[in-house]
Write a protein that holds these residues in place. Structure first.
Motif, PDB file in Angstrom:
ATOM      1  N   ARG B  74       0.823  -1.197   0.000  1.00 45.84           N
ATOM      2  CA  ARG B  74       0.000   0.000   0.000  1.00 45.84           C
ATOM      3  C   ARG B  74       0.863   1.255   0.000  1.00 45.84           C
ATOM      4  O   ARG B  74       0.642   2.192  -0.780  1.00 45.84           O
ATOM      5  CB  ARG B  74      -0.878  -0.061   1.254  1.00 45.84           C
ATOM      6  N   VAL B  75       1.879   1.251   0.887  1.00 43.74           N
ATOM      7  CA  VAL B  75       2.736   2.433   0.989  1.00 43.74           C
ATOM      8  C   VAL B  75       3.559   2.612  -0.286  1.00 43.74           C
ATOM      9  O   VAL B  75       3.744   3.731  -0.769  1.00 43.74           O
ATOM     10  CB  VAL B  75       3.645   2.326   2.233  1.00 43.74           C
ATOM     11  N   ILE B  76       4.013   1.501  -0.841  1.00 48.14           N
ATOM     12  CA  ILE B  76       4.795   1.606  -2.085  1.00 48.14           C
ATOM     13  C   ILE B  76       3.923   2.117  -3.223  1.00 48.14           C
ATOM     14  O   ILE B  76       4.343   2.962  -4.010  1.00 48.14           O
ATOM     15  CB  ILE B  76       5.423   0.233  -2.442  1.00 48.14           C
ATOM     16  N   VAL B  77       2.671   1.622  -3.281  1.00 47.81           N
ATOM     17  CA  VAL B  77       1.761   2.133  -4.313  1.00 47.81           C
ATOM     18  C   VAL B  77       1.605   3.646  -4.157  1.00 47.81           C
ATOM     19  O   VAL B  77       1.669   4.397  -5.131  1.00 47.81           O
ATOM     20  CB  VAL B  77       0.389   1.432  -4.241  1.00 47.81           C
ATOM     21  N   ALA B  78       1.425   4.091  -2.900  1.00 51.67           N
ATOM     22  CA  ALA B  78       1.270   5.528  -2.656  1.00 51.67           C
ATOM     23  C   ALA B  78       2.473   6.285  -3.202  1.00 51.67           C
ATOM     24  O   ALA B  78       2.336   7.297  -3.899  1.00 51.67           O
ATOM     25  CB  ALA B  78       1.112   5.796  -1.161  1.00 51.67           C
ATOM     26  N   GLY B 260      -2.157   8.136 -16.557  1.00 48.38           N
ATOM     27  CA  GLY B 260      -3.114   7.054 -16.758  1.00 48.38           C
ATOM     28  C   GLY B 260      -2.801   5.848 -15.889  1.00 48.38           C
ATOM     29  O   GLY B 260      -3.672   5.318 -15.199  1.00 48.38           O
ATOM     30  N   ALA B 261      -1.537   5.425 -15.880  1.00 53.05           N
ATOM     31  CA  ALA B 261      -1.157   4.254 -15.091  1.00 53.05           C
ATOM     32  C   ALA B 261      -1.362   4.517 -13.602  1.00 53.05           C
ATOM     33  O   ALA B 261      -1.794   3.638 -12.852  1.00 53.05           O
ATOM     34  CB  ALA B 261       0.297   3.886 -15.379  1.00 53.05           C
ATOM     35  N   SER B 262      -1.055   5.747 -13.174  1.00 55.41           N
ATOM     36  CA  SER B 262      -1.233   6.078 -11.756  1.00 55.41           C
ATOM     37  C   SER B 262      -2.702   6.044 -11.378  1.00 55.41           C
ATOM     38  O   SER B 262      -3.080   5.486 -10.349  1.00 55.41           O
ATOM     39  CB  SER B 262      -0.658   7.471 -11.456  1.00 55.41           C
ATOM     40  N   VAL B 263      -3.544   6.649 -12.221  1.00 54.90           N
ATOM     41  CA  VAL B 263      -4.977   6.672 -11.941  1.00 54.90           C
ATOM     42  C   VAL B 263      -5.536   5.250 -11.959  1.00 54.90           C
ATOM     43  O   VAL B 263      -6.374   4.885 -11.129  1.00 54.90           O
ATOM     44  CB  VAL B 263      -5.709   7.567 -12.971  1.00 54.90           C
ATOM     45  N   ALA B 264      -5.064   4.426 -12.874  1.00 54.69           N
ATOM     46  CA  ALA B 264      -5.540   3.050 -12.949  1.00 54.69           C
ATOM     47  C   ALA B 264      -5.230   2.302 -11.661  1.00 54.69           C
ATOM     48  O   ALA B 264      -5.957   1.400 -11.266  1.00 54.69           O
ATOM     49  CB  ALA B 264      -4.896   2.345 -14.133  1.00 54.69           C
ATOM     50  N   THR B 265      -4.163   2.677 -10.986  1.00 53.13           N
ATOM     51  CA  THR B 265      -3.741   1.958  -9.794  1.00 53.13           C
ATOM     52  C   THR B 265      -4.409   2.470  -8.530  1.00 53.13           C
ATOM     53  O   THR B 265      -4.804   1.694  -7.672  1.00 53.13           O
ATOM     54  CB  THR B 265      -2.215   2.062  -9.639  1.00 53.13           C
ATOM     55  N   ALA B 266      -4.536   3.789  -8.419  1.00 49.82           N
ATOM     56  CA  ALA B 266      -5.005   4.335  -7.149  1.00 49.82           C
ATOM     57  C   ALA B 266      -6.182   5.279  -7.295  1.00 49.82           C
ATOM     58  O   ALA B 266      -6.545   5.961  -6.339  1.00 49.82           O
ATOM     59  CB  ALA B 266      -3.861   5.055  -6.444  1.00 49.82           C
ATOM     60  N   GLY B 267      -6.789   5.331  -8.471  1.00 50.14           N
ATOM     61  CA  GLY B 267      -7.905   6.243  -8.637  1.00 50.14           C
ATOM     62  C   GLY B 267      -7.436   7.669  -8.803  1.00 50.14           C
ATOM     63  O   GLY B 267      -6.249   7.923  -8.999  1.00 50.14           O
ATOM     64  N   THR B 268      -8.393   8.588  -8.735  1.00 48.90           N
ATOM     65  CA  THR B 268      -8.044   9.980  -8.988  1.00 48.90           C
ATOM     66  C   THR B 268      -7.613  10.677  -7.703  1.00 48.90           C
ATOM     67  O   THR B 268      -8.431  11.153  -6.930  1.00 48.90           O
ATOM     68  CB  THR B 268      -9.235  10.727  -9.603  1.00 48.90           C
ATOM     69  N   ILE B 269      -6.294  10.721  -7.528  1.00 50.44           N
ATOM     70  CA  ILE B 269      -5.733  11.441  -6.383  1.00 50.44           C
ATOM     71  C   ILE B 269      -5.419  12.845  -6.869  1.00 50.44           C
ATOM     72  O   ILE B 269      -4.499  13.051  -7.655  1.00 50.44           O
ATOM     73  CB  ILE B 269      -4.461  10.744  -5.875  1.00 50.44           C
ATOM     74  N   ILE B 302       4.299  13.417  -0.861  1.00 50.49           N
ATOM     75  CA  ILE B 302       2.962  13.957  -0.586  1.00 50.49           C
ATOM     76  C   ILE B 302       1.944  12.824  -0.440  1.00 50.49           C
ATOM     77  O   ILE B 302       1.167  12.792   0.520  1.00 50.49           O
ATOM     78  CB  ILE B 302       2.510  14.925  -1.713  1.00 50.49           C
ATOM     79  N   VAL B 303       1.964  11.879  -1.376  1.00 48.49           N
ATOM     80  CA  VAL B 303       0.934  10.835  -1.336  1.00 48.49           C
ATOM     81  C   VAL B 303       1.169   9.892  -0.150  1.00 48.49           C
ATOM     82  O   VAL B 303       0.216   9.482   0.517  1.00 48.49           O
ATOM     83  CB  VAL B 303       0.859  10.063  -2.670  1.00 48.49           C
ATOM     84  N   VAL B 304       2.430   9.567   0.149  1.00 43.61           N
ATOM     85  CA  VAL B 304       2.705   8.710   1.312  1.00 43.61           C
ATOM     86  C   VAL B 304       2.211   9.397   2.587  1.00 43.61           C
ATOM     87  O   VAL B 304       1.531   8.787   3.426  1.00 43.61           O
ATOM     88  CB  VAL B 304       4.217   8.390   1.415  1.00 43.61           C
TER      89      VAL B 304
END
Lengths: 308, 343
Positions: B74-78, B260-269, B302-304
């Motif tokens: 989860r943290v790595i995805v962030a 696109g790849a980021s949104v596909a993984t974690a939605g719209t941040i 920021i995201v983490v």
């Protein structure tokens, strides 16, 4: 006879010249055969060049030779196509038809990076991103000489520092561009074009928005560059008298055509000013340089004359 | 500062602030990751987190499972998503010479979201690996739409934003349509995902995201120089020998692929792609060679942190990290709008 004034450049001259280029006849012969050419080999040449935006034609069927190692000024009223022509010469605008030749080779045959090594262009009032420092801007001029593995050679650094020194802004190198005065900023942009180290420099109204002192400063700088380094300079200028002072050749444009071309002494006539700019004037001799100077006759001056 | 090989024609230049700032950011991110992995209903001391991450033996056998299976992915995805969005934003801002441009502002994220939700709703059983592809397609369509409607006729910053917001709204409306007509189970999945969260992300998600980052982040670094040129305006860039149209198209694809790849993984941040480049510019200046890696690390940080805050602020209730970034980012966007207006 050098730079005889003529209405529109004679087509035959240019066509002949093109063929000579293909046959690679030596410059000496060229000069003999084309006695009215200003210099043996034009740095830039256009053949039936037509330019425009969208469906709006600006420059039509234009033939022009720009002499190497000299200062050429493009002058003419607003909307006559001088800036458009400059963009065409710098391949910033794709021609509708016709060809621009750089050192005798069609410009479309060069890669854009190769052209950038030989021809530098300073657009009218360019803008830089917020916070960009002068040195960073000037360093961008080295782009055509760089590759991904060779991004900042010793040569790049030398030319950048040299350009800063020539334009006298070394001490401003680390200042952000947006903190400078108009004249300093313009010098920074010229420094960028200098760092590019091209034989030919095209400048679109390099003195706009500058006060008189800065205008003279910039024009003197360009004159020095031409004199000491032999660079070919082509610039669009608004001020006829400044054009006469600094340019070896004037190219006078009207409605997308060349009205006449040649040395200021020959080209600057009262008839030309009245036909191209639509004003009555007197041509006098510049008290400083002896070059022709245009003194427009305005309603106010007429009135004061008649009162006397 | 410059690095030069004494004999071979190899040389690079960078702002002297870059190495130190990158180092500090890397340390801050490591600390944030350790903190985030240790935090939760089942707290783990930082020392043990570090030991487990380094592959050393840990006293408590549960730690390994909690860290490696539950929290670390989860943290790595962030972190990865933050990097992707930040670089996408930095490229877009450089391309458009527009400080307000960002994937979430100009409709790219909404386009990616629509494509991904459509995929989830229409093909519920499809593999995770296709989600980034669909999102990339959606993002690209949105970007091309915005490009053709706004960028070709002058590049007024506000026009770009308006068209972007419009395209984003259309995509959002179509997304709602998908959700209304979809199967309830798939829809609930899509909804969690749409909020912009790294909740429940696994190594599989990382597997789907990583190839995109491994291809497009290096490409973005290779083309950073071109952005410096495009920043000087089309005419100057062309005069210096840049193939402007080609470079712009290529950079746009890099940006869209990362977003696109980021949104596909974690939605719209939201707002990560907007804020990170600005903060990075404050740190290392405008030169993109330094700006892009710095923005990437700022975005990751920021995201983490947003995820950590989202989990801890109202624990045991968990806020999606997209909500946290929006809470910080929306005022920042307003501030940028205000500043841009006064110029």
């Amino acid at each position: 006879m050098r730079g005889a004034p003529r209405r529109g450049a004679p087509l035959t001259t240019h066509l002949g010249l093109l063929q000579l280029h293909r046959l690679s006849i030596s410059p000496v012969n060229l000069r003999l055969m084309n006695s009215n050419l200003i210099s043996p080999e034009p740095a830039l040449l256009t053949h039936k060049l037509s330019l425009g935006y969208g469906s709006h034609s600006i420059v039509g069927n234009l033939n022009l030779a720009i002499a190497a190692g000299r200062i050429t000024a493009l002058v003419g009223p607003n909307g006559c196509g001088k800036s458009t022509l400059l963009k065409g010469l710098a391949r910033l605008l794709k021609p509708w038809s016709g060809t621009v030749y750089l050192d005798g080779v069609a410009i479309a045959k060069h890669s854009t990076k190769d052209i950038a090594k030989r021809l530098g262009m300073l657009p009218q009032s360019p803008v830089a991103p917020e916070g960009l420092t002068v040195r960073e801007l000037v360093a961008q001029g080295r782009y055509p000489h760089q590759g991904w593995f060779q991004q900042w050679s010793r040569e790049d650094e030398q030319f950048t520092e040299q350009a800063l020194a020539i334009t006298g802004i070394t001490e401003l190198g680390d200042r952000p561009l947006d903190s400078l005065s108009g004249g300093q900023r313009q010098r920074a942009w010229i420094a960028m074009a200098l760092a590019q180290n091209t034989d030919i420099l095209l400048l679109d109204e390099p003195t706009t928005f500058l006060d008189l002192a800065h205008q003279i400063e910039i024009l003197d700088l360009l004159y020095d560059l031409n004199q000491t380094q032999g660079r070919t300079i082509v610039m669009v200028l608004h001020d006829l008298n400044q054009a006469c002072r600094y340019a070896d050749d004037l190219v006078v444009m009207r409605q997308g055509q060349i009205y006449t071309q040649g040395s200021p002494d020959v080209v600057m006539t009262e008839t030309m000013v009245s036909e191209v700019f639509g004003i009555a004037s007197q041509i006098v001799s510049d008290p400083m340089t002896g070059t022709p100077m245009c003194v427009p006759v305005s309603r106010r001056s007429r009135a004061s004359i008649s009162r006397k | 500062m410059a690095i030069r090989h004494p004999l071979l024609p190899l040389s690079w230049r960078f702002d002297r602030r870059v190495p130190l700032r990158l180092l500090v950011l890397a340390i801050a991110i490591s600390a944030a990751i350790v903190l985030s992995v240790g935090y939760g209903e089942y707290p783990i001391p930082a020392v043990d987190v570090v030991r487990a991450l380094l592959g050393l033996s840990v006293d408590n056998p549960d730690y390994g499972f909690v860290i490696n299976t539950l929290r670390l992915p989860r943290v790595i995805v962030a972190f990865l998503v933050g990097m992707g969005l930040a670089i996408a934003g930095a490229i877009l801002q450089g391309l458009t010479r527009n400080p307000l441009a960002a994937p979430e502002i100009v409709g790219v994220e909404a386009g990616a979201g629509l494509a991904a939700v459509s995929l989830i709703v229409l093909f519920p059983s499809i593999s995770l690996l296709f989600l980034p592809v669909a999102a990339f397609g959606g993002a690209l369509i949105a970007a091309l739409l915005v490009y053709s409607l706004a960028w070709t006729s002058g590049s007024s910053p506000i026009r770009l934003i308006l068209v972007g917001v419009g395209v984003g709204a259309i995509a959002a409306a179509l997304t709602s349509l998908m959700i209304t007509f979809g199967n309830i189970y798939d829809v609930s999945q899509a909804l969690v995902w749409l909020a912009g969260s790294v909740y429940g992300r696994t190594w599989e998600h990382i597997q789907a995201l990583l190839p995109w980052l491994l291809i497009f982040i290096p490409l973005s670094l290779l083309h950073a120089r071109e952005l410096n040129l495009l920043n000087l305006g089309d005419e100057t860039a062309r005069g210096l020998g840049s193939r402007v149209e080609w470079q712009r198209g290529f950079l746009l694809i890099i940006s869209v692929a990362l977003a696109g790849a980021s949104v596909a993984t974690a939605g719209t941040i939201g707002f990560v792609g907007l804020m990170s480049p600005h903060l990075a510019r404050q740190l290392v200046g405008t030169s993109h060679e330094g700006l892009i890696p710095t923005a990437a690390l700022v975005g990751g940080l920021i995201v983490v942190l947003a995820d950590l805050l989202g989990r801890s602020l109202f624990a045991p209730i968990e806020l999606p990290c997209g909500v946290v970034t929006a809470a910080v980012g929306a005022p920042y966007f307003l501030y940028l709008l205000y500043r841009n207006r006064n110029q």
